[in-house]
Write a protein that holds these residues in place. Sequence first.
Motif, short mmCIF file in Angstrom:
data_model
loop_
_atom_site.label_atom_id
_atom_site.label_comp_id
_atom_site.label_asym_id
_atom_site.label_seq_id
_atom_site.Cartn_x
_atom_site.Cartn_y
_atom_site.Cartn_z
N HIS A 159 0.86 -1.16 0.00
CA HIS A 159 0.00 0.00 0.00
C HIS A 159 0.90 1.22 0.00
O HIS A 159 2.09 1.12 0.32
CB HIS A 159 -0.88 0.04 1.25
N ARG A 160 0.33 2.35 -0.33
CA ARG A 160 1.11 3.58 -0.25
C ARG A 160 0.22 4.71 0.27
O ARG A 160 -1.00 4.69 0.13
CB ARG A 160 1.69 3.97 -1.61
N ARG A 196 -4.38 6.14 2.55
CA ARG A 196 -3.58 5.00 2.14
C ARG A 196 -4.34 4.22 1.07
O ARG A 196 -5.54 4.01 1.17
CB ARG A 196 -3.28 4.11 3.34
N GLU A 197 -3.61 3.78 0.03
CA GLU A 197 -4.24 3.05 -1.05
C GLU A 197 -3.45 1.79 -1.40
O GLU A 197 -2.21 1.76 -1.28
CB GLU A 197 -4.35 3.93 -2.30
N VAL A 249 4.87 7.15 1.01
CA VAL A 249 5.44 6.12 1.87
C VAL A 249 4.77 4.80 1.49
O VAL A 249 3.54 4.73 1.42
CB VAL A 249 5.21 6.43 3.36
N TYR A 250 5.58 3.81 1.22
CA TYR A 250 5.08 2.51 0.80
C TYR A 250 5.14 1.54 1.98
O TYR A 250 6.19 1.41 2.63
CB TYR A 250 5.90 1.98 -0.38
N TYR A 251 4.02 0.86 2.21
CA TYR A 251 3.89 -0.04 3.34
C TYR A 251 3.63 -1.46 2.87
O TYR A 251 2.83 -1.70 1.96
CB TYR A 251 2.72 0.37 4.23
N GLY A 288 7.06 1.11 6.84
CA GLY A 288 7.00 1.96 5.67
C GLY A 288 8.38 2.38 5.17
O GLY A 288 9.35 2.44 5.94
N THR A 289 8.45 2.65 3.87
CA THR A 289 9.68 3.13 3.27
C THR A 289 9.31 4.25 2.29
O THR A 289 8.36 4.12 1.51
CB THR A 289 10.46 2.00 2.59
#
Length: 115
Positions: free
Chosen positions: A37-38, A45-46, A92-94, A108-109
Motif C-alpha cells: 500500500h502507499r 492509504r491506497e 510512503v510505501y507499506y 514503511g519506506t
Amino acid sequence: QVQLVESGGGLVQPGGSLRLSCAASGSIFNFNHMAWHRQASGKERELVARIFKRGFTRYPDSVKGRFTISRDAAKNTVYLQMSSLQPEDTAVYYCYADGSMSGYWGQGTQVTVSS
C-alpha cells in the motif's frame, strides 16, 4: 509477533525504476495474502499490489503494467518492482500481511520521484 521490514525506498528520477523488499519474520505462506500500500502526504492509504497465497496478483489501474509484486518463499520476502515512476508515485510505501486473525503492517519506506 509478526514483523515486516521494508527496504529499498529512496529518491528516483521520473521514468526510473525501484524495487522494494518486505522481509517477514516467518513464512509468507502463513498469510492469506500480502500486499503493498502507499500513502502520499495528505492522502488516504491506497492499495497498489496484492499477491495471494496461490500466487494470483491484483493491481489497481493506476499502477497496472508498471508495478509488479512477486515473492521469494525461501527468503520470506515479497517484492514490489516499480518502473516508469512518476512524481505522483511519491509516497510512503507499506507492506501488509493478511493473517487469519489480524493484519500486520511494516513501518514503511519513503519513495520520492523527482528530478
